[in-house]
Design a protein around this motif. Structure first.
Motif, PDB file in Angstrom:
ATOM      1  N   MET A 207      28.421 108.207 105.072  1.00  0.00           N
ATOM      2  CA  MET A 207      28.753 106.787 105.233  1.00  0.00           C
ATOM      3  C   MET A 207      29.689 106.345 104.116  1.00  0.00           C
ATOM      4  N   MET A 208      30.201 105.129 104.278  1.00  0.00           N
ATOM      5  CA  MET A 208      31.112 104.589 103.259  1.00  0.00           C
ATOM      6  C   MET A 208      30.992 103.066 103.274  1.00  0.00           C
ATOM      7  N   LEU A 209      31.121 102.481 102.086  1.00  0.00           N
ATOM      8  CA  LEU A 209      31.066 101.025 102.002  1.00  0.00           C
ATOM      9  C   LEU A 209      32.289 100.423 102.711  1.00  0.00           C
ATOM     10  N   LYS A 210      32.029  99.442 103.577  1.00  0.00           N
ATOM     11  CA  LYS A 210      33.125  98.831 104.315  1.00  0.00           C
ATOM     12  C   LYS A 210      33.364  97.417 103.807  1.00  0.00           C
ATOM     13  N   ALA A 211      32.310  96.621 103.750  1.00  0.00           N
ATOM     14  CA  ALA A 211      32.447  95.235 103.271  1.00  0.00           C
ATOM     15  C   ALA A 211      31.117  94.807 102.666  1.00  0.00           C
ATOM     16  N   LYS A 212      31.178  94.292 101.450  1.00  0.00           N
ATOM     17  CA  LYS A 212      29.947  93.788 100.834  1.00  0.00           C
ATOM     18  C   LYS A 212      29.660  92.411 101.408  1.00  0.00           C
ATOM     19  N   LYS A 213      28.522  92.292 102.065  1.00  0.00           N
ATOM     20  CA  LYS A 213      28.182  91.006 102.696  1.00  0.00           C
ATOM     21  C   LYS A 213      26.800  90.574 102.203  1.00  0.00           C
ATOM     22  N   ALA A 214      26.509  89.295 102.384  1.00  0.00           N
ATOM     23  CA  ALA A 214      25.175  88.802 102.038  1.00  0.00           C
ATOM     24  C   ALA A 214      24.190  89.290 103.092  1.00  0.00           C
ATOM     25  N   VAL A 215      23.159  90.015 102.655  1.00  0.00           N
ATOM     26  CA  VAL A 215      22.110  90.422 103.599  1.00  0.00           C
ATOM     27  C   VAL A 215      20.760  89.923 103.086  1.00  0.00           C
ATOM     28  N   ARG A 216      19.822  89.742 104.033  1.00  0.00           N
ATOM     29  CA  ARG A 216      18.548  89.150 103.645  1.00  0.00           C
ATOM     30  C   ARG A 216      17.645  90.132 102.884  1.00  0.00           C
ATOM     31  N   SER A 217      17.705  91.403 103.288  1.00  0.00           N
ATOM     32  CA  SER A 217      16.770  92.363 102.701  1.00  0.00           C
ATOM     33  C   SER A 217      17.101  92.670 101.234  1.00  0.00           C
ATOM     34  N   ARG A 218      16.062  92.685 100.425  1.00  0.00           N
ATOM     35  CA  ARG A 218      16.246  92.956  99.006  1.00  0.00           C
ATOM     36  C   ARG A 218      16.699  94.395  98.782  1.00  0.00           C
ATOM     37  N   LEU A 219      16.072  95.327  99.522  1.00  0.00           N
ATOM     38  CA  LEU A 219      16.486  96.728  99.406  1.00  0.00           C
ATOM     39  C   LEU A 219      17.937  96.892  99.874  1.00  0.00           C
ATOM     40  N   GLY A 220      18.273  96.145 100.920  1.00  0.00           N
ATOM     41  CA  GLY A 220      19.655  96.193 101.433  1.00  0.00           C
ATOM     42  C   GLY A 220      20.643  95.805 100.352  1.00  0.00           C
ATOM     43  N   ARG A 221      20.344  94.749  99.638  1.00  0.00           N
ATOM     44  CA  ARG A 221      21.240  94.290  98.562  1.00  0.00           C
ATOM     45  C   ARG A 221      21.304  95.334  97.442  1.00  0.00           C
ATOM     46  N   GLU A 222      20.139  95.886  97.141  1.00  0.00           N
ATOM     47  CA  GLU A 222      20.062  96.896  96.085  1.00  0.00           C
ATOM     48  C   GLU A 222      20.904  98.132  96.455  1.00  0.00           C
ATOM     49  N   LEU A 223      20.785  98.542  97.720  1.00  0.00           N
ATOM     50  CA  LEU A 223      21.542  99.715  98.167  1.00  0.00           C
ATOM     51  C   LEU A 223      23.044  99.446  98.112  1.00  0.00           C
ATOM     52  N   MET A 224      23.434  98.262  98.546  1.00  0.00           N
ATOM     53  CA  MET A 224      24.863  97.935  98.542  1.00  0.00           C
ATOM     54  C   MET A 224      25.428  97.912  97.126  1.00  0.00           C
ATOM     55  N   ASP A 225      24.651  97.331  96.193  1.00  0.00           N
ATOM     56  CA  ASP A 225      25.099  97.311  94.793  1.00  0.00           C
ATOM     57  C   ASP A 225      25.237  98.728  94.249  1.00  0.00           C
ATOM     58  N   PHE A 226      24.250  99.548  94.573  1.00  0.00           N
ATOM     59  CA  PHE A 226      24.259 100.925  94.077  1.00  0.00           C
ATOM     60  C   PHE A 226      25.465 101.692  94.625  1.00  0.00           C
ATOM     61  N   VAL A 227      25.653 101.580  95.928  1.00  0.00           N
ATOM     62  CA  VAL A 227      26.744 102.298  96.581  1.00  0.00           C
ATOM     63  C   VAL A 227      28.096 101.848  96.023  1.00  0.00           C
ATOM     64  N   SER A 228      28.250 100.550  95.845  1.00  0.00           N
ATOM     65  CA  SER A 228      29.562 100.081  95.402  1.00  0.00           C
ATOM     66  C   SER A 228      29.815 100.492  93.951  1.00  0.00           C
TER      67      SER A 228
END
Ligand code: CO
Length: 295
Positions: A207-228
């Motif tokens: 997978m690859m980061l496409k667009a950082k967006k606001a998501v409700r899930s806390r883990l989701g936000r954590e994963l996006m921060d980590f990936v970016s």
């Protein structure tokens, strides 16, 4: 090109080459894909880079985009057609290189066809020259062996933290597209005894980061921060994330991709189930020179 930038492209190339060659050495009957992938990732770091993308270890009619799962049990068998496609990243400067081998045996005609297509393609590149001449050389070489080039896979430009820009076809399609006078490209002929077309399977391991967006899930936000932070705009393995965040991350990655935050690279298979071979090098075009960085 600035001296410092050029040196980093060359270093990324040398690391990519070493890692590819190491992969060829490790690929023996009975060896697991997971252990090979991990060794290659470790080697990349030892040599001063990070993986530009997860090691792609695609077998037989799988053409590309397969990297082992967390508890992958795939073991190489004698006669498997294994494509080792790897790349290194040095401060965002990249390499992308691939070889195919027949596990436990000598190269066969299928392997030789993509290898020879790559060599001839490289010799045809001129700074600022037409890309279609190179596409034509690839197509002609592969067809001269009685095989088909894969028409919907091809070479591409590389930029800093940018693995794929543009498309350099493996068959002649005409047009007036030109190679850059200064820049970096990858040429990657794919040859098959099938019809020459790959389709996406439902399996996604990269997978690859496409667009950082606001998501409700806390883990989701954590994963996006980590990936970016860790991978920026480069592809990453689901396995890397699950190893760090646990199995629960699997579902979260899927929701992030449904939400449009992540791009999925589906595993690509030859549509007729044909065997596929691939050869790839990264090429630096600078100052009138054409330099293969991964040779
Ligand atoms: Co490539």
């Amino acid at each position: 090109m600035e001296h410092e930038e050029r040196e980093k492209w060359l270093l990324a190339g040398r690391i990519g080459k070493e890692v590819r060659e190491y992969g060829i050495k490790l690929a023996r009957p009975g060896e697991s894909l997971l252990s090979i992938a991990k060794e290659l990732e470790k080697k990349t770091k030892e040599l001063g880079g990070i993986p530009a993308f997860p090691p792609n270890l695609s077998v037989n009619s799988v053409a590309a985009h397969y990297t082992p799962k967390v508890s992958d049990e795939t073991v190489l068998k004698e006669g498997d057609v294994l494509k080792i496609d790897v790349g290194a990243c040095v401060d965002g400067f990249l390499s992308d290189t691939a070889s195919t081998l027949i596990v436990g045996k000598n190269d066969d005609r299928l392997v030789r066809s993509s290898k020879e297509a790559l060599e001839k393609a490289i010799n045809s590149i001129k700074p600022g020259g037409y890309t279609d001449e190179t596409s034509n050389v690839i197509e002609e070489t592969i067809r001269s062996y009685g095989f088909s080039p894969v028409v919907n896979l091809g070479g591409h430009g590389l930029g800093r933290y940018d693995l794929h820009s543009g498309f350099i076809s493996n068959v002649s399609i005409g047009g007036s597209k030109r190679f850059p006078e200064e820049g970096v490209i990858a040429i990657e002929p794919f040859s098959t005894n099938g019809g020459g077309y790959v389709i996406e399977s439902s399996d996604v391991q990269i997978m690859m980061l496409k667009a950082k967006k606001a998501v409700r899930s806390r883990l989701g936000r954590e994963l996006m921060d980590f990936v970016s932070k860790e991978y920026a705009t480069l592809p990453f393995a689901k396995r890397w994330i699950i190893e760090r965040f646990g199995q629960i991350a699997d579902m979260e990655l899927r929701s992030l991709s449904s939400a449009g935050c992540l791009h999925e690279f589906a595993v690509l298979k030859e549509k007729d189930g044909g065997l596929v071979s691939q050869a790839e090098h990264t090429i630096l075009i600078d100052n009138g020179e054409v330099i293969v960085t991964t040779i």
